[in-house]
Design an enzyme around this catalytic site. Structure first.
Site, PDB file in Angstrom:
ATOM      1  N   LYS A  58       0.814  -1.230   0.000  1.00  0.00           N
ATOM      2  CA  LYS A  58       0.000   0.000   0.000  1.00  0.00           C
ATOM      3  C   LYS A  58       0.844   1.276   0.000  1.00  0.00           C
ATOM      4  O   LYS A  58       0.439   2.268  -0.588  1.00  0.00           O
ATOM      5  CB  LYS A  58      -0.976  -0.001   1.173  1.00  0.00           C
ATOM      6  CG  LYS A  58      -0.326   0.072   2.534  1.00  0.00           C
ATOM      7  CD  LYS A  58      -1.337  -0.163   3.640  1.00  0.00           C
ATOM      8  CE  LYS A  58      -0.666  -0.024   4.983  1.00  0.00           C
ATOM      9  NZ  LYS A  58      -1.354  -0.803   6.028  1.00  0.00           N
ATOM     10  N   ARG A 153      -7.899  -0.865  16.714  1.00  0.00           N
ATOM     11  CA  ARG A 153      -8.350  -0.582  15.357  1.00  0.00           C
ATOM     12  C   ARG A 153      -9.266  -1.750  15.017  1.00  0.00           C
ATOM     13  O   ARG A 153     -10.280  -1.922  15.674  1.00  0.00           O
ATOM     14  CB  ARG A 153      -7.173  -0.378  14.388  1.00  0.00           C
ATOM     15  CG  ARG A 153      -7.601   0.441  13.163  1.00  0.00           C
ATOM     16  CD  ARG A 153      -6.475   0.693  12.169  1.00  0.00           C
ATOM     17  NE  ARG A 153      -6.039  -0.523  11.484  1.00  0.00           N
ATOM     18  CZ  ARG A 153      -5.007  -0.574  10.633  1.00  0.00           C
ATOM     19  NH1 ARG A 153      -4.297   0.523  10.386  1.00  0.00           N
ATOM     20  NH2 ARG A 153      -4.672  -1.699  10.046  1.00  0.00           N
TER      21      ARG A 153
HETATM   22  C1  LIG Z   1      -0.416  -1.533   6.626  1.00  0.00           C
HETATM   23  C2  LIG Z   1      -0.699  -2.827   7.257  1.00  0.00           C
HETATM   24  C3  LIG Z   1       0.361  -3.729   7.476  1.00  0.00           C
HETATM   25  C4  LIG Z   1       1.802  -3.391   7.183  1.00  0.00           C
HETATM   26  O1  LIG Z   1       2.299  -2.529   8.168  1.00  0.00           O
HETATM   27  P1  LIG Z   1       3.852  -2.099   8.170  1.00  0.00           P
HETATM   28  O2  LIG Z   1       4.004  -1.367   9.442  1.00  0.00           O
HETATM   29  O3  LIG Z   1       4.059  -1.251   6.970  1.00  0.00           O
HETATM   30  O4  LIG Z   1       4.648  -3.352   8.124  1.00  0.00           O
HETATM   31  C5  LIG Z   1       0.038  -4.957   8.010  1.00  0.00           C
HETATM   32  N1  LIG Z   1      -1.238  -5.289   8.317  1.00  0.00           N
HETATM   33  C6  LIG Z   1      -2.271  -4.445   8.135  1.00  0.00           C
HETATM   34  C7  LIG Z   1      -3.649  -4.880   8.500  1.00  0.00           C
HETATM   35  C8  LIG Z   1      -2.036  -3.189   7.593  1.00  0.00           C
HETATM   36  O5  LIG Z   1      -3.062  -2.361   7.407  1.00  0.00           O
END
Ligand SMILES: *Cc1c(COP(=O)(O)O)cnc(C)c1O
Length: 374
Positions: A58, A153
């Site tokens: 993302k 969350r």
């Molecule tokens: C963005 C996201 C991740 C990745 O997080 P990082 O800190 O970039 O490794 C993993 N799981 C979910 C649900 C996310 O939204």
């Protein structure tokens, strides 16, 4: 030549020569070799104790040039929070399985079944809708049920988990592929040994109660590094979803660099559009600036003030760190104003910045910022 070299080493460069083709600015330069190195190193590190990683795309908006490097480095599952990014990678012919990270919108349920292999879920009404469309499409959509472990969350409360599993395994077209948790995102809660043991225990409870095997017990994200490095036992955790540590080479509880990884795979380059000696204190009657604030400044006498052709509409300016020893004084929508501490610049010089995660996601998503792979 020596001059140009000297400057480049400090994060400034001067494209030389009449008629030289200049690269567009502002731009993000992306070092694919460094990303490949980071993802390979992380895959080996976590793999050494039975944890497979999904690469989270993302932050780079599913850029297919980067996705391809991840897949060529041995990543089988690409994860993204947005359908648009998953569609972008699929349309570009990226050969991977796709995991939707953000719990699906009801309004997108049909597309989720069509275009993704698996999704993280925490709402039964959404899962029921996925089931409807999976039945229509004669498909089986895999889901990972998210558990709330305190970051507040997404996730089902642990006390509701077994009930949810009971309902989910009755749903046709849906396969319960695993459970997962996400910490250190909203509440800043650490994925520590206690939290990971809790998740392992929940996985064990489900497997015993329902006589099934969970393919994925997904313990978290880049914040899980410290836990992994210190835990005597990873328990049933066999999956992590990593974004920031792949792209920026850092864990995310303290933002410390991970040994052996590159932290500079991305570089933002902006162009000088004005360079003058001016006072440090604005003069005239003070009212609001473009951000609606009444700013205060200290009088530091005259300084060399350089303006760059990039601003808040292009990037989260507060997440930028100049590679040269110069300071960001502030920004408006289209300009960054810098104090260069007497260092001379001329219009057309280029200034380099490191990006934090917020700056990276904003620059990658901005249509005004060129993305150049190296
Ligand atoms: C963005 C996201 C991740 C990745 O997080 P990082 O800190 O970039 O490794 C993993 N799981 C979910 C649900 C996310 O939204």
């Amino acid at each position: 030549m020596r001059q140009a070299h000297h400057q480049a080493a400090r994060g400034i460069s001067r494209p030389r020569g009449e008629g030289t083709t200049r690269m567009a600015t502002p731009r993000v330069e992306i070092d694919l070799g460094k990303i490949a190195h980071n993802v390979t190193a992380l895959k080996e590190l976590y793999g050494s104790r039975g944890i497979r990683i999904c690469a989270v795309t993302k932050a780079v908006c599913g850029d297919p040039r980067i996705a391809e490097v991840l897949v060529n480095s041995g990543i089988g599952i690409l994860a993204d929070s947005r359908m648009a990014n998953i569609r972008r990678m699929r349309d570009a012919g990226i050969r991977a399985r796709f995991l939707l990270l953000r719990t699906p919108f009801i309004s997108q349920a049909e597309a989720v079944v069509t275009f993704t292999d698996m999704s993280l879920n925490s709402d039964l009404s959404v899962i029921e809708r996925l089931s409807e469309f999976a039945l229509k499409q004669h498909a089986r959509h895999k889901i990972i049920l998210m558990v709330e472990l305190g970051d507040l969350r997404e996730g089902l409360m642990p006390s509701d988990l077994l009930g949810a599993v009971k309902r989910v395994i009755e749903l046709e077209g849906i396969q319960l592929a695993g459970i997962g948790a996400n910490l250190a995102c909203f509440g800043g809660i650490e994925p520590d040994q206690g939290k990971m043991e809790e998740l392992s225990l929940l996985a064990k409870d489900i497997e015993e109660e329902f006589g099934l095997a969970l393919t994925y017990v997904s313990g978290g994200n880049s914040a899980n590094y410290s836990w992994f490095m210190s835990t005597p036992d990873v328990g049933k955790i066999n999956n992590l979803r990593l974004g920031e540590s792949i792209f920026l080479g850092r864990e995310t509880l303290q933002r410390k660099p991970i040994p052996g990884l590159f932290t500079d795979a991305f570089k933002l380059v902006a162009e000088v559009i004005e360079s003058k000696i001016k006072p440090s204190l604005p003069f005239g009657q003070v009212a609001q600036n473009s951000s609606g604030q009444v700013p205060g400044f200290r009088d530091l006498g005259e300084m060399r003030r350089v303006i760059l052709g990039i601003g808040l509409q292009d990037v989260l300016v507060s997440g930028l760190t100049p590679r040269a020893e110069i300071d960001i004084l502030g920004a408006s929508s289209d300009h960054i104003i810098m104090n260069t501490h007497q260092r001379e610049y001329v219009a057309g010089d280029e200034v380099d910045f490191d990006l934090n995660y917020g700056a990276l996601i904003s620059a990658m998503a901005s249509p005004y910022v060129e993305k150049l792979v190296m």
